[in-house]
Design a protein around this motif. Structure first.
Motif, PDB file in Angstrom:
ATOM      1  N   TRP A 238     -41.737   1.427  28.417  1.00  0.00           N
ATOM      2  CA  TRP A 238     -40.880   0.027  28.897  1.00  0.00           C
ATOM      3  C   TRP A 238     -41.910  -0.845  27.888  1.00  0.00           C
ATOM      4  O   TRP A 238     -41.476  -1.725  28.155  1.00  0.00           O
ATOM      5  CB  TRP A 238     -41.493  -0.284  30.321  1.00  0.00           C
ATOM      6  N   LEU A 239     -42.710  -0.753  27.377  1.00  0.00           N
ATOM      7  CA  LEU A 239     -43.999  -1.760  26.326  1.00  0.00           C
ATOM      8  C   LEU A 239     -44.009  -1.445  25.164  1.00  0.00           C
ATOM      9  O   LEU A 239     -44.457  -1.856  23.724  1.00  0.00           O
ATOM     10  CB  LEU A 239     -45.284  -1.792  27.361  1.00  0.00           C
ATOM     11  N   SER A 240     -42.830   0.086  24.498  1.00  0.00           N
ATOM     12  CA  SER A 240     -42.792  -0.556  23.125  1.00  0.00           C
ATOM     13  C   SER A 240     -41.862  -1.530  22.703  1.00  0.00           C
ATOM     14  O   SER A 240     -41.687  -2.292  23.344  1.00  0.00           O
ATOM     15  CB  SER A 240     -42.090   1.688  23.245  1.00  0.00           C
ATOM     16  N   TYR A 241     -42.105  -1.709  21.091  1.00  0.00           N
ATOM     17  CA  TYR A 241     -41.987  -2.637  20.664  1.00  0.00           C
ATOM     18  C   TYR A 241     -40.666  -1.838  20.249  1.00  0.00           C
ATOM     19  O   TYR A 241     -39.473  -2.518  19.759  1.00  0.00           O
ATOM     20  CB  TYR A 241     -42.515  -3.119  19.453  1.00  0.00           C
ATOM     21  N   THR A 242     -39.877  -0.757  19.658  1.00  0.00           N
ATOM     22  CA  THR A 242     -38.614  -0.530  20.301  1.00  0.00           C
ATOM     23  C   THR A 242     -37.396  -0.137  21.143  1.00  0.00           C
ATOM     24  O   THR A 242     -37.120   0.890  20.491  1.00  0.00           O
ATOM     25  CB  THR A 242     -38.516   0.687  18.895  1.00  0.00           C
ATOM     26  N   THR A 243     -37.911  -0.070  21.910  1.00  0.00           N
ATOM     27  CA  THR A 243     -37.378   0.184  23.062  1.00  0.00           C
ATOM     28  C   THR A 243     -36.391  -0.853  23.336  1.00  0.00           C
ATOM     29  O   THR A 243     -36.341  -2.182  23.374  1.00  0.00           O
ATOM     30  CB  THR A 243     -37.625   0.619  24.454  1.00  0.00           C
ATOM     31  N   VAL A 244     -34.891  -0.901  24.231  1.00  0.00           N
ATOM     32  CA  VAL A 244     -33.532  -2.186  24.170  1.00  0.00           C
ATOM     33  C   VAL A 244     -34.776  -2.832  25.024  1.00  0.00           C
ATOM     34  O   VAL A 244     -34.289  -3.571  24.923  1.00  0.00           O
ATOM     35  CB  VAL A 244     -32.911  -1.239  25.049  1.00  0.00           C
ATOM     36  N   ASN A 245     -35.687  -3.141  26.441  1.00  0.00           N
ATOM     37  CA  ASN A 245     -35.579  -3.832  27.040  1.00  0.00           C
ATOM     38  C   ASN A 245     -36.426  -4.877  26.011  1.00  0.00           C
ATOM     39  O   ASN A 245     -36.624  -6.524  26.519  1.00  0.00           O
ATOM     40  CB  ASN A 245     -36.971  -3.502  27.802  1.00  0.00           C
ATOM     41  N   THR A 246     -37.877  -4.756  24.772  1.00  0.00           N
ATOM     42  CA  THR A 246     -38.375  -5.101  24.219  1.00  0.00           C
ATOM     43  C   THR A 246     -37.088  -6.378  23.562  1.00  0.00           C
ATOM     44  O   THR A 246     -37.204  -7.421  22.680  1.00  0.00           O
ATOM     45  CB  THR A 246     -39.083  -4.529  23.794  1.00  0.00           C
ATOM     46  N   VAL A 247     -35.859  -5.157  23.354  1.00  0.00           N
ATOM     47  CA  VAL A 247     -34.821  -5.907  22.142  1.00  0.00           C
ATOM     48  C   VAL A 247     -34.583  -6.853  22.181  1.00  0.00           C
ATOM     49  O   VAL A 247     -34.217  -7.917  22.028  1.00  0.00           O
ATOM     50  CB  VAL A 247     -34.172  -4.831  21.418  1.00  0.00           C
ATOM     51  N   LEU A 248     -33.776  -6.968  23.976  1.00  0.00           N
ATOM     52  CA  LEU A 248     -33.359  -7.752  24.512  1.00  0.00           C
ATOM     53  C   LEU A 248     -34.014  -8.844  25.217  1.00  0.00           C
ATOM     54  O   LEU A 248     -33.544 -10.178  24.549  1.00  0.00           O
ATOM     55  CB  LEU A 248     -32.674  -7.351  25.971  1.00  0.00           C
ATOM     56  N   ILE A 249     -35.524  -9.508  25.370  1.00  0.00           N
ATOM     57  CA  ILE A 249     -36.112  -9.944  25.574  1.00  0.00           C
ATOM     58  C   ILE A 249     -36.533 -10.689  23.874  1.00  0.00           C
ATOM     59  O   ILE A 249     -36.032 -11.994  24.208  1.00  0.00           O
ATOM     60  CB  ILE A 249     -37.668  -9.205  25.668  1.00  0.00           C
TER      61      ILE A 249
END
Length: 334
Positions: A238-249
């Motif tokens: 969840w705190l990866s730079y390349t997962t969808v949650n970080t992309v959307l934020i």
């Protein structure tokens, strides 16, 4: 991190915000794994801020993508290598050596053996914690000569389609899926495309903002509750730079600043800080070294993390300003 002759004012604010929150991420770093050893409130503040700040690194890549892919000047590979690639690579190599030397300094003394081991590992691993960014950023520049000739010919729907396809990959990545696409060149490279896409077609703003806030809430909830339940720091991607949650934020913040500053000129002091952003990124660990060595988890975190972030950010900005004053040193902080 780059600029073109056509200045885009809102990028100044994004650069400064990203640089400041990168410093904050490195200030709070030592707190993350101390659950059970420090006050739960201090740990929760640090991890909560960390969860809310993962957009900082992607924003830098999005800015580069916007500027490098939007340029209307005829593409020259020679100019690109001389003015873009070398301008980043040479300072990176010099700072990598400098920080390898700093890695040998500990509260117990100085170890040349540590310096040598760090330098030997440098082809595969950063010499200091913040330099890992360049190991995936520099290869991303290879996308530019591949994409620049295509961009003017692509219809707007295809830009959106490719962007959505990449976001789908980042959602798949969060599930732990494997495939040929699971590499930094593609997963980080999509941020170049995202910056270009959102600048050229800032549509459905309410949807982007809603998805970004939802992703932020889910990230905070998952990381904090899972870690507390197991009494150890657990992120599960969840705190990866390349997962969808970080992309959307990252997309939501990018569009929020774009909308907020639309048609407004950047104040001179902010434009100046923007020019220091890469230098701040490169230099701030020098100011954090004594903090991490002697006082890594000061309490209360709600007070000390912002104070130490401001201290390291200011120190790095002033050092960058001094280096940029002279031609002999300005190339170190382009």
């Amino acid at each position: 991190m780059q600029q073109t002759k056509t200045h885009i004012d809102y990028l100044d604010i994004l650069r400064v915000l990203a640089a400041f929150f990168v410093v904050a991420i490195h200030v709070l770093g030592p707190y993350r794994f101390q659950i059970g050893d420090i006050a739960l409130s201090d740990w929760a503040v640090a991890v909560g801020l960390n969860s809310a700040s993962r957009w900082a690194v992607p924003i830098f890549i999005m800015i580069s993508g916007l500027l490098l892919l939007s340029s209307t000047r005829p593409f020259s590979l020679r100019h690109f290598i001389r003015r873009r690639v070398i301008k980043v690579v040479v300072p990176f190599l010099v700072w990598s050596f400098a920080f390898a030397c700093l890695s040998g300094l500990t509260p117990d003394g100085f170890s040349w053996q540590t310096v040598i081991q760090t330098l030997e590992a440098a082809p595969d691993h950063e010499t200091y914690y913040h330099l890992g960014f360049f190991y995936y950023y520099i290869p991303l520049l290879l996308w530019v000569p591949l994409l620049r000739p295509l961009m003017p010919r692509l219809p707007s729907w295809s830009v959106a389609f490719i962007g959505l396809a990449w976001i789908s990959l980042t959602a798949w990545y969060l599930t732990g899926a494997h495939g040929w696409w699971r590499n930094d060149f593609i997963l980080y490279g999509g941020y170049l495309w995202l910056g270009y896409w959102l600048h050229q077609a800032p549509r459905a703003l309410s949807l982007w903002w809603g998805l970004g806030l939802l992703a932020l809430g889910m990230t905070e909830y998952h990381v904090l509750t899972t870690s507390v339940a197991h009494q150890r720091y657990i992120t599960e991607g969840w705190l990866s730079y390349t997962t969808v949650n970080t992309v959307l934020i990252s997309a939501a913040l990018f569009l929020a600043v774009r909308q907020w500053r639309a048609g407004k000129a950047t104040p001179p002091w902010l434009a100046t800080l923007s020019r220091y952003s890469l230098g701040i990124y490169l230099i701030h660990p020098v100011f954090l070294w004594p903090v991490r060595a002697y006082w890594p988890t000061l309490s209360p975190a709600l007070v000390w993390i912002p104070l130490l972030t401001l201290y390291a950010f200011t120190g790095a900005a002033l050092t960058t300003a001094a280096l940029q004053r002279y031609r002999a040193t300005a190339w170190l902080v382009p």
